[in-house]
Write an enzyme that holds these catalytic residues in place. Sequence first.
Site, mmCIF file in Angstrom:
data_model
loop_
_atom_site.group_PDB
_atom_site.id
_atom_site.type_symbol
_atom_site.label_atom_id
_atom_site.label_comp_id
_atom_site.label_asym_id
_atom_site.label_seq_id
_atom_site.Cartn_x
_atom_site.Cartn_y
_atom_site.Cartn_z
ATOM 1 N N ASP A 102 0.851 -1.196 0.000
ATOM 2 C CA ASP A 102 0.000 0.000 0.000
ATOM 3 C C ASP A 102 0.882 1.239 0.000
ATOM 4 O O ASP A 102 1.128 1.876 1.024
ATOM 5 C CB ASP A 102 -0.956 0.003 1.191
ATOM 6 C CG ASP A 102 -2.012 1.094 1.049
ATOM 7 O OD1 ASP A 102 -2.039 1.758 -0.003
ATOM 8 O OD2 ASP A 102 -2.795 1.285 1.986
ATOM 9 N N HIS A 210 -7.950 1.012 7.367
ATOM 10 C CA HIS A 210 -8.220 2.366 6.879
ATOM 11 C C HIS A 210 -9.532 2.884 7.462
ATOM 12 O O HIS A 210 -10.473 2.131 7.645
ATOM 13 C CB HIS A 210 -8.274 2.362 5.348
ATOM 14 C CG HIS A 210 -6.929 2.118 4.740
ATOM 15 N ND1 HIS A 210 -6.740 1.737 3.439
ATOM 16 C CD2 HIS A 210 -5.695 2.193 5.293
ATOM 17 C CE1 HIS A 210 -5.449 1.594 3.201
ATOM 18 N NE2 HIS A 210 -4.790 1.861 4.313
ATOM 19 N N HIS A 410 4.439 4.579 13.266
ATOM 20 C CA HIS A 410 3.267 4.922 12.439
ATOM 21 C C HIS A 410 1.935 4.486 13.032
ATOM 22 O O HIS A 410 0.889 4.823 12.499
ATOM 23 C CB HIS A 410 3.415 4.353 11.029
ATOM 24 C CG HIS A 410 2.912 2.945 10.865
ATOM 25 N ND1 HIS A 410 3.312 1.906 11.671
ATOM 26 C CD2 HIS A 410 2.042 2.412 9.984
ATOM 27 C CE1 HIS A 410 2.713 0.792 11.286
ATOM 28 N NE2 HIS A 410 1.935 1.067 10.266
ATOM 29 N N GLY A 411 1.943 3.717 14.111
ATOM 30 C CA GLY A 411 0.657 3.330 14.683
ATOM 31 C C GLY A 411 0.773 2.092 15.526
ATOM 32 O O GLY A 411 1.866 1.693 15.927
ATOM 33 N N LYS A 486 -15.804 3.003 8.129
ATOM 34 C CA LYS A 486 -14.797 2.027 7.699
ATOM 35 C C LYS A 486 -15.314 1.144 6.577
ATOM 36 O O LYS A 486 -16.512 0.938 6.455
ATOM 37 C CB LYS A 486 -14.443 1.084 8.859
ATOM 38 C CG LYS A 486 -13.774 1.729 10.016
ATOM 39 C CD LYS A 486 -13.335 0.690 11.031
ATOM 40 C CE LYS A 486 -12.303 -0.254 10.491
ATOM 41 N NZ LYS A 486 -11.010 0.336 10.251
#
EC number: 6.5.1.-
Length: 487
Positions: A102, A210, A410-411, A486
């Site tokens: 991605d 996402h 990043h998370g 979502k």
Amino acid sequence: MEGEHRDIRCMVRKLSDNNWEIPKGHIPNMRVPGRLFVSESLLDGIEPGTIDQIANVATLPGIQKYSMAMPDAHLGYGFAIGGVAAFDTEEGIISPGGVGFDINCGVRLIRTNLRKEDVVPEIKRLTDELFTNVPAGVGSKSRFRASDQELDGAFLEGAKWAVDAGYGVEADVEHCEGNGYLEGADTAHVSTKARKRGKPQLGTLGSGNHFLEVQYVDEIYDREVASAFGLEEGQVTVMIHCGSRGAGHQICTDHLKELSQAVKKYGIEIPDKQLACAPAQSREAQNYFKAMLCAANYAWANRQMITHWTRESFEKVFGRDVDDMGMSLLYDVAHNVAKLEDHNIEGRKKEVYVHRKGATRAFPAGHPEVPAAYRDVGQPVLIPGSMGTPSFILCGAKDSMDVSFGSACHGAGRVMSRAHAKKEFHGQSVKENLEAHGITVRATHPSVIAEEAPGVYKSSSEVVNVVHELGIARKVARVIPLGVAKG
DNA sequence: ATGTCC
């Protein structure tokens, strides 16, 4: 699997708090050591295979300083997710595994001047409106029917193309990493198949982790920086987390094939086939790089279009103008991308190909690439939580350039497979539980909610604390979800 | 992440 019986503590050497070395002897042919930035408690959750992946990257030609991974590191395709590696522009390589499928998956944050109490009474209607206006889900199609020329615009000019096409304002572009596009993209290296997949998806959220989320600021850690970022307690924000959809996926797939051949052609020894790569200046590597930039730009255009529909949704629900609601873009960061950047290595400035795969750029105050509005404090670093959990806003801090090639985490990393999550959780009950906590969720299917349940991810607060303590990014604010859309 | 296997 035999790997599960290996003791992680025997594979690393503690250098200092949150800083562990993977010695050059971990596997043969490591050119540099590995570095893992985790706390004592996070270390025990790292899979031995992730350590192997960090070491594998250290064997690649032209790698600089060390192969590193952020505190949210976990197993990825070839490179660990959370991995950062920089390569010499002459002696080094470029690898799609160091970027991920991605391409330019990333996050942006939109400010509002609305208060939590203004939004809470309307949150169901607002979340419905966002879910209606922004297509989500696997294979979802956009409301926008891109022509070939418009698709080229997105590939070549990213967010700038979208703004010129009427999706947003000039200031949006100035508040994106790299002004929302990277130079050097060339659609000649984007296949017909990638175009075919990308065309109907320009302006869609996608699926998996996402999301499009309405949030409020519940805690400020640094008043001075929060003020520079235009954030205060109780303020409503909107976070968009998505990437380059089928286009980026196809571009990665196409070029992986070519680069697998290139590995043989150029006689590069790699310990894992997933580390397919080619010499940085080779035709194969440069073709991938130019196509990867197209996907990165497409992702910025995608997030820009979603921003426009987000603003329209707020206008409809609150009956007010976007400017009146102060819906300006705080910032937009990429967390899956390779870039040419200047870094100080062994006392001299040199240009390198930095690969960040599940890692956010975190340039500090004073860096010329930080937008003027934030130059005195450092670039905003946006760390999304998982569904229903807090997200964090940080700023790039002074040690990032020396420690991590100007990068941070990043998370929150996944701790349970999707299949396992679907057995463990039921979408409807997860949804009810979230709603009991004041969080509205709209998803294409209950299974999406089960797969993304809060319990299947590590806590992002623990991850964020590591980068804060290391001095590579400083905590500025925490935001709590109110409504999530979502796919 | 992903037309969740060409």
